[in-house]
Write a protein that holds these residues in place. Structure first.
Motif: not given
Length: 424
Positions: A65-91
């Motif tokens: 949802a945030v990746a679709r929100l294209d606005h200079p006032g919202v941090p850009v989302v770069h990636d989504l993935g898994e690391h072991g048992d954890d999920l992560f978002i790269v922003m």
């Protein structure tokens, strides 16, 4: 998690900048693209088992949802993935100062500054609401002011994607979403929450920027929620006489108890605020580098720690690490490490110890290699001026002038010797 861990086979963690009920936010570097990032983790093992599936779904929805929100006032989302048992978002990693820290430092902002910040927040909300996203947890800790004076709305996430039915279930179990000082009356009551709740939060934040404290204060969270629902709306001019009547009226409307009594849309509020707004000074963004996102708990909890600087490290270790990164052509990351080494070597002394000159030259060279020609040019010009003023090595001073000229050429600018800077 610990520093130097590699995530997704390309992101290196550098230092933690936040922690919440479900995980952490780390500053890091994208090794492939040589750029700083924020890595936000959902640690599934820290989520109650009966809530884990829902939390994972929310986390994935947040990234998309945030990746679709294209606005200079919202941090850009770069990636989504898994690391072991954890999920992560790269922003995007956002540099600047949290509004909470700015208010704590200045106590009261000028009318123009407060109006400018609130107007920028409303432009972000207008875009979000158009995309059916409601933040539900706006607060000064979720607003970052960059050195350029741009307001970034952080943590547009977990709570934003929870529907009314799910929100009601959370409220019924005592897990009201939002932060008590900024929560809308209908949100406190567990009713359906829409864009009007975000506008109420903007009103609370604007009141705090102007007065120095939120509109309602209580000894407990429950007491504060009751005040939002039942206490009379405070009048800002009773606390501060220089607030224009039109702005005071707008603020009164934003804090209306009923959603229908508030302004109709965020874009309308932004338009009404603009006549009072002034450009934000550069000092508003001079503090720490902050995360582009924070961790919301499964129950809408807030971040427990503020963004903070990296802990001190041995100077020789930092210098060696910078050299190692440079050899891998990770020049931007090497420059950041060397900058940290330089800060420790200088120790705030004025004028700086001459022994740090080689470090400063290395840093300028790294910035040039990373493509940061404007900052590299300033660095080389300052070095040349300082060396000339102190009657240092004339050949080294000339080399710095030449490097500054190279940077100017890359920027498409004429070479211009600066005389108002110094080695410090």
């Amino acid at each position: 998690m610990q520093a130097r861990d590699r995530i997704g086979d390309r992101y290196e963690l550098t230092y933690p900048i936040g922690r919440g009920g479900m995980g952490q936010v780390w500053a890091g570097y994208d090794e492939r693209l040589d750029r700083p990032v924020a890595v936000k983790f959902l640690r599934q093992m820290e989520v109650p088992e009966n809530e884990r599936e829902t939390a994972v779904k929310r986390f994935r929805r947040e990234a998309r949802a945030v990746a679709r929100l294209d606005h200079p006032g919202v941090p850009v989302v770069h990636d989504l993935g898994e690391h072991g048992d954890d999920l992560f978002i790269v922003m995007q990693l956002v540099p600047g100062m949290m509004l909470a820290d700015l208010v704590a430092e200045q106590e009261r902002l000028s009318v123009g500054q407060a109006a400018s910040i609130a107007a920028q927040v409303c432009t972000v909300l207008a875009a979000a609401h158009a995309g059916s996203l409601v933040h539900r947890d706006l607060k000064p800790q979720n607003l970052m002011i960059t050195p350029a004076g741009v307001v970034k709305v952080l943590d547009f996430g977990v709570a934003a994607l929870i529907g009314p039915a799910e929100a009601s279930r959370l409220t019924a179990t005592g897990h009201t979403l939002g932060t008590p000082a900024y929560i809308a009356p209908e949100q406190a009551a567990g009713d359906a929450v829409g864009p009007a709740a975000d506008l109420y939060a903007v009103g609370c934040i604007l009141f705090e920027m102007l007065v120095g404290h939120p509109p309602y204060e209580g000894k407990t969270a429950l007491d504060m929620l009751r005040q939002h629902m039942h206490s009379s709306v405070p009048v800002v001019t009773e606390h501060r006489s220089d607030v224009p009547d039109d702005l005071a009226h707008l603020l009164f409307c934003l804090l209306a108890k009923g959603p229908a009594d508030r302004p109709a849309a965020a874009a309308e509020v932004a338009e009404l605020l603009l006549p009072f707004a002034v450009p934000l000074p550069g000092s508003a963004g001079r503090a720490q580098a902050g995360a582009s996102g924070s961790i919301g708990g499964a129950r809408g909890g807030e971040v427990a720690e503020r963004a903070r600087r990296r802990p001190p490290q041995d100077l020789a270790v930092l210098h060696a690490r910078a050299q190692e990164l440079a050899e891998e052509e990770r020049f931007a990351q090497a420059a950041e490490v060397l900058e940290q080494a330089l800060e420790q070597a200088m120790g705030g002394s004025e004028p700086p110890d001459p022994r740090v000159v080689p470090l400063r030259i290395d840093l300028a060279n790294l910035r040039m290699l990373a493509g940061n020609y404007r900052q590299a040019r300033r660095d080389f010009e300052a070095l040349a001026h300082g060396l000339e003023r102190s009657e240092g090595d004339p050949d080294l001073a000339q080399h710095c002038r030449q490097q500054a000229d190279v940077c100017a050429a890359e920027l498409g600018e004429e070479a211009q010797t600066s005389t108002d800077t110094s080695l410090g």
